[in-house]
Scaffold this motif. Structure first.
Motif, PDB file in Angstrom:
ATOM      1  N   LYS A  64      66.949  31.346  82.469  1.00  0.00           N
ATOM      2  CA  LYS A  64      65.199  31.819  82.892  1.00  0.00           C
ATOM      3  C   LYS A  64      64.760  33.060  83.780  1.00  0.00           C
ATOM      4  O   LYS A  64      66.000  32.802  85.172  1.00  0.00           O
ATOM      5  CB  LYS A  64      64.910  30.427  83.402  1.00  0.00           C
ATOM      6  N   GLY A  65      64.098  33.954  83.841  1.00  0.00           N
ATOM      7  CA  GLY A  65      63.850  34.779  85.186  1.00  0.00           C
ATOM      8  C   GLY A  65      64.583  35.980  84.939  1.00  0.00           C
ATOM      9  O   GLY A  65      64.904  37.496  85.517  1.00  0.00           O
ATOM     10  N   ARG A  66      66.140  35.629  84.075  1.00  0.00           N
ATOM     11  CA  ARG A  66      66.749  37.310  83.902  1.00  0.00           C
ATOM     12  C   ARG A  66      66.997  37.487  82.537  1.00  0.00           C
ATOM     13  O   ARG A  66      67.263  39.322  82.424  1.00  0.00           O
ATOM     14  CB  ARG A  66      68.075  36.632  84.281  1.00  0.00           C
ATOM     15  N   PHE A  67      66.651  36.804  81.291  1.00  0.00           N
ATOM     16  CA  PHE A  67      66.913  37.113  80.375  1.00  0.00           C
ATOM     17  C   PHE A  67      65.501  36.998  79.190  1.00  0.00           C
ATOM     18  O   PHE A  67      64.258  36.591  80.109  1.00  0.00           O
ATOM     19  CB  PHE A  67      67.716  36.476  79.567  1.00  0.00           C
ATOM     20  N   THR A  68      65.604  38.520  79.326  1.00  0.00           N
ATOM     21  CA  THR A  68      64.472  38.163  77.350  1.00  0.00           C
ATOM     22  C   THR A  68      64.235  38.181  75.828  1.00  0.00           C
ATOM     23  O   THR A  68      65.321  39.228  76.269  1.00  0.00           O
ATOM     24  CB  THR A  68      63.569  39.493  78.897  1.00  0.00           C
ATOM     25  N   ILE A  69      63.668  37.553  75.737  1.00  0.00           N
ATOM     26  CA  ILE A  69      63.884  37.811  74.327  1.00  0.00           C
ATOM     27  C   ILE A  69      62.510  38.394  73.097  1.00  0.00           C
ATOM     28  O   ILE A  69      61.488  38.224  73.957  1.00  0.00           O
ATOM     29  CB  ILE A  69      64.520  36.515  73.486  1.00  0.00           C
ATOM     30  N   SER A  70      63.044  39.607  72.248  1.00  0.00           N
ATOM     31  CA  SER A  70      61.591  40.262  71.946  1.00  0.00           C
ATOM     32  C   SER A  70      62.142  39.922  70.551  1.00  0.00           C
ATOM     33  O   SER A  70      62.951  40.461  69.814  1.00  0.00           O
ATOM     34  CB  SER A  70      61.907  40.901  72.590  1.00  0.00           C
ATOM     35  N   ARG A  71      61.190  40.846  69.444  1.00  0.00           N
ATOM     36  CA  ARG A  71      61.253  40.899  68.640  1.00  0.00           C
ATOM     37  C   ARG A  71      60.214  42.146  68.009  1.00  0.00           C
ATOM     38  O   ARG A  71      59.594  42.551  68.389  1.00  0.00           O
ATOM     39  CB  ARG A  71      61.447  39.878  67.342  1.00  0.00           C
ATOM     40  N   ASP A  72      60.655  43.267  67.084  1.00  0.00           N
ATOM     41  CA  ASP A  72      60.081  44.140  66.353  1.00  0.00           C
ATOM     42  C   ASP A  72      60.099  43.289  65.084  1.00  0.00           C
ATOM     43  O   ASP A  72      61.342  43.637  64.395  1.00  0.00           O
ATOM     44  CB  ASP A  72      60.244  44.964  66.662  1.00  0.00           C
ATOM     45  N   ASN A  73      59.027  42.523  64.332  1.00  0.00           N
ATOM     46  CA  ASN A  73      58.708  42.210  63.262  1.00  0.00           C
ATOM     47  C   ASN A  73      58.432  43.831  62.372  1.00  0.00           C
ATOM     48  O   ASN A  73      59.065  43.210  60.963  1.00  0.00           O
ATOM     49  CB  ASN A  73      58.045  41.141  63.094  1.00  0.00           C
ATOM     50  N   ALA A  74      57.902  44.295  62.121  1.00  0.00           N
ATOM     51  CA  ALA A  74      58.203  45.791  61.477  1.00  0.00           C
ATOM     52  C   ALA A  74      59.536  45.872  61.114  1.00  0.00           C
ATOM     53  O   ALA A  74      59.365  46.868  59.654  1.00  0.00           O
ATOM     54  CB  ALA A  74      56.602  46.701  61.884  1.00  0.00           C
ATOM     55  N   LYS A  75      60.328  46.018  62.080  1.00  0.00           N
ATOM     56  CA  LYS A  75      61.464  46.167  61.950  1.00  0.00           C
ATOM     57  C   LYS A  75      62.350  45.790  61.289  1.00  0.00           C
ATOM     58  O   LYS A  75      63.877  46.019  61.030  1.00  0.00           O
ATOM     59  CB  LYS A  75      62.673  47.382  62.715  1.00  0.00           C
ATOM     60  N   ASN A  76      62.409  44.363  61.464  1.00  0.00           N
ATOM     61  CA  ASN A  76      63.276  43.218  61.558  1.00  0.00           C
ATOM     62  C   ASN A  76      64.756  43.223  62.501  1.00  0.00           C
ATOM     63  O   ASN A  76      65.616  42.912  62.071  1.00  0.00           O
ATOM     64  CB  ASN A  76      64.032  43.053  59.763  1.00  0.00           C
ATOM     65  N   THR A  77      64.533  43.253  63.323  1.00  0.00           N
ATOM     66  CA  THR A  77      65.534  43.633  64.888  1.00  0.00           C
ATOM     67  C   THR A  77      64.425  42.866  66.147  1.00  0.00           C
ATOM     68  O   THR A  77      63.937  42.644  65.859  1.00  0.00           O
ATOM     69  CB  THR A  77      65.018  45.099  64.764  1.00  0.00           C
ATOM     70  N   PHE A  78      65.228  42.217  66.799  1.00  0.00           N
ATOM     71  CA  PHE A  78      65.023  40.964  67.726  1.00  0.00           C
ATOM     72  C   PHE A  78      66.070  41.632  69.122  1.00  0.00           C
ATOM     73  O   PHE A  78      67.714  42.368  68.603  1.00  0.00           O
ATOM     74  CB  PHE A  78      66.280  39.791  67.321  1.00  0.00           C
ATOM     75  N   LEU A  80      67.766  41.087  73.004  1.00  0.00           N
ATOM     76  CA  LEU A  80      67.642  40.469  73.766  1.00  0.00           C
ATOM     77  C   LEU A  80      67.979  40.964  75.026  1.00  0.00           C
ATOM     78  O   LEU A  80      69.027  41.579  75.649  1.00  0.00           O
ATOM     79  CB  LEU A  80      69.130  39.222  74.145  1.00  0.00           C
ATOM     80  N   GLN A  81      67.021  41.023  76.527  1.00  0.00           N
ATOM     81  CA  GLN A  81      67.677  42.240  77.722  1.00  0.00           C
ATOM     82  C   GLN A  81      67.684  41.170  78.561  1.00  0.00           C
ATOM     83  O   GLN A  81      67.394  40.570  78.975  1.00  0.00           O
ATOM     84  CB  GLN A  81      66.279  42.781  78.151  1.00  0.00           C
ATOM     85  N   MET A  82      69.271  41.554  79.287  1.00  0.00           N
ATOM     86  CA  MET A  82      69.859  40.431  80.177  1.00  0.00           C
ATOM     87  C   MET A  82      70.050  41.466  81.688  1.00  0.00           C
ATOM     88  O   MET A  82      70.284  42.756  81.168  1.00  0.00           O
ATOM     89  CB  MET A  82      70.893  40.674  79.256  1.00  0.00           C
ATOM     90  N   ASN A  83      69.549  41.049  82.643  1.00  0.00           N
ATOM     91  CA  ASN A  83      69.222  41.455  83.892  1.00  0.00           C
ATOM     92  C   ASN A  83      69.677  40.979  84.585  1.00  0.00           C
ATOM     93  O   ASN A  83      70.195  39.404  84.852  1.00  0.00           O
ATOM     94  CB  ASN A  83      68.093  41.788  84.701  1.00  0.00           C
ATOM     95  N   ARG A  84      70.258  41.247  85.902  1.00  0.00           N
ATOM     96  CA  ARG A  84      71.167  40.346  86.710  1.00  0.00           C
ATOM     97  C   ARG A  84      71.946  39.375  86.133  1.00  0.00           C
ATOM     98  O   ARG A  84      72.822  38.569  86.691  1.00  0.00           O
ATOM     99  CB  ARG A  84      70.696  39.774  87.502  1.00  0.00           C
TER     100      ARG A  84
END
Length: 118
Positions: A64-78, A80-84
């Protein structure tokens, strides 16, 4: 048949960042919840982050606070941004997606190695 292909893993120094991607292909009507999991050597595979189709998210306390999950439904692509990143983040990372297609089921990717050096 549906395939999930992860990419973006690699070797990074502690404190650095990586962005993982998971691309879904095949007969797909919709992708529902998507999760990123990780498995370190000798340990069980554990959920790191989850995102619903509507965009609701949930994270393991350790990221928590370091990773961010996101998605692009139009591209069916997901993503995981991992920081620190920390050495304890070292693991094979897998994406898992619930897919409505020719069948309703979960699929796993092949995994991508993330190694964080101290």
């Amino acid at each position: 048949q549906v395939q999930l292909v992860e990419s973006g893993g690699g070797l990074v120094q502690a404190g650095g960042s990586l962005r993982l991607s998971c691309a879904a292909s095949g007969i797909i009507f919709s992708v529902n919840a998507v999760g990123w999991y990780r498995q370190a050597p000798g340990k069980q595979r554990r959920l790191v982050a989850l995102i619903t189709r509507a965009g609701g998210t949930n994270y393991a306390d350790s990221v928590k606070g370091r990773f961010t999950i996101s998605r692009d439904n139009a591209k069916n692509t997901f993503y995981l941004q991992m920081n620190r990143l920390k050495p304890e983040d070292t693991a094979v990372y897998y994406c898992n997606a619930g897919v409505t297609g020719s069948a309703d089921r979960d699929y796993w990717g092949q995994g991508t190695q993330v190694t964080v050096s101290s």
